[in-house]
Write a protein that holds these residues in place. Sequence first.
Motif, PDB file in Angstrom:
ATOM      1  N   ASP A 139       0.819  -1.208   0.000  1.00 45.97           N
ATOM      2  CA  ASP A 139       0.000   0.000   0.000  1.00 45.97           C
ATOM      3  C   ASP A 139       0.854   1.260   0.000  1.00 45.97           C
ATOM      4  OD1 ASP A 139       0.450  -1.403   2.472  1.00 45.97           O
ATOM      5  OD2 ASP A 139      -0.622   0.148   3.539  1.00 45.97           O
ATOM      6  N   ASP A 167      -2.023  -4.851   1.263  1.00 46.54           N
ATOM      7  CA  ASP A 167      -2.279  -3.704   2.140  1.00 46.54           C
ATOM      8  C   ASP A 167      -2.120  -4.099   3.611  1.00 46.54           C
ATOM      9  OD1 ASP A 167      -3.199  -1.507   3.493  1.00 46.54           O
ATOM     10  OD2 ASP A 167      -5.050  -1.299   2.353  1.00 46.54           O
ATOM     11  N   ALA A 177      -2.235   5.288   6.098  1.00 48.77           N
ATOM     12  CA  ALA A 177      -3.405   6.163   6.038  1.00 48.77           C
ATOM     13  C   ALA A 177      -3.045   7.630   6.276  1.00 48.77           C
ATOM     14  CB  ALA A 177      -4.444   5.703   7.054  1.00 48.77           C
ATOM     15  N   ASP A 183      -9.005   6.984  -1.003  1.00 53.94           N
ATOM     16  CA  ASP A 183      -9.091   5.548  -0.778  1.00 53.94           C
ATOM     17  C   ASP A 183      -8.461   4.815  -1.961  1.00 53.94           C
ATOM     18  OD1 ASP A 183     -11.126   3.023  -1.501  1.00 53.94           O
ATOM     19  OD2 ASP A 183     -10.551   3.149   0.605  1.00 53.94           O
ATOM     20  N   ASP A 197     -11.948  -5.846  -2.909  1.00 55.37           N
ATOM     21  CA  ASP A 197     -11.341  -5.615  -1.604  1.00 55.37           C
ATOM     22  C   ASP A 197     -11.565  -6.874  -0.776  1.00 55.37           C
ATOM     23  OD1 ASP A 197     -10.538  -4.760   0.913  1.00 55.37           O
ATOM     24  OD2 ASP A 197     -11.459  -2.791   0.728  1.00 55.37           O
ATOM     25  N   GLN A 227      -7.261  -5.487  -3.700  1.00 56.74           N
ATOM     26  CA  GLN A 227      -6.730  -4.909  -2.464  1.00 56.74           C
ATOM     27  C   GLN A 227      -6.895  -5.964  -1.376  1.00 56.74           C
ATOM     28  OE1 GLN A 227      -8.531  -1.211  -1.228  1.00 56.74           O
ATOM     29  NE2 GLN A 227      -6.993  -0.837   0.345  1.00 56.74           N
TER      30      GLN A 227
END
Length: 343
Positions: A139, A167, A177, A183, A197, A227
């Motif tokens: 990520d 991630d 983050a 996103d 996801d 993801q």
Amino acid sequence: MKQLELYARMAKARAFELALADLWTQGLISGEMHLGTGEEAIAAAITARMRAGDAVALDHRCTSVLVLLGVDMAAMLKESMGHSDGLCRGQAGHMHLMSQRHLAAASGIVGAAGPTGAGFGLAAKLLRRGSVAVAFFGDGAANQGMLLESLNLATAWSLPVIFVCKDNGWAITTNTASVTGGDLAARARGFGLVVQDVDGLDGSSVDAAAARAFRRARRGQGPSFIQARCSRLDGHFLGDPMVKTARQPMKQGAEVLRKIMAAALKSGGGSLTDRASSLLSMTRLLVKVRDNRRGGRNDPLVRARRVLRRRHGTEVSEIEETVRNEVRDALSLACKDVSQWRG
């Protein structure tokens, strides 16, 4: 794919990673060692869907995928130890492993799997119809410009590429983050990719997502983005001081805590509110690190083993013994050759 088959692949990847860790601990591998512990479910499920003619671009945590593609384990171990008879003649180390036979290439450059994967995808489209390219990255790498360009190009040219974002919530030692705008899934959709996801700690979930992505790519329907949310069980690298402090606060954290408190109480600088906020943020990060460790609740092998042992206890034990022996044999061969070479 059956759960036992997935578990066998995960267990083999973990056994190899632990062998690397042992060699590094003994001083037989120099430099930093970046393990993929915590990513085994992702590696197992994705590679199980690959076939001859498919290609893969990898990041610096590449060994699990290569093991599961069938790259010679002894050759990789020797390469990691700098042996001239290693996979890449001792020139690549563990972060830049490549195998022409398996159409696999790894790079320690953050985000490089994106353009490499797009290139593999273009080659597949032009030269090997029905073949697929896979790009693995973290990520943190998702914020690199060249990776974003790769997402755009793959969509514009409808390349058969599957972008797999592992991630784990970290960009080296930074909470991802805190340095990511928006996103990641929405960002990938913005480029026109089909996005899934999934729980990257659950092999069956990743397998289901992989089946859909490979089916689309082989039919010429364009790229996908998976993801997969996972854990990083051994920190950014083996010996990561943040991991040591989080897991052994009394033994490792005393000096660190002394310096932090001295800085927090020093006159001048930020306000007391800002300092308190910083201390709270550091505490939260340490708790997050502590909760991600081998054998813990965020360990994909522990999760899978807990489910499988209820009905397949004997088979699980046999799988674990088999993969340990396979890795042990490769380790014995590699260390024998290295011993002769060093002598």
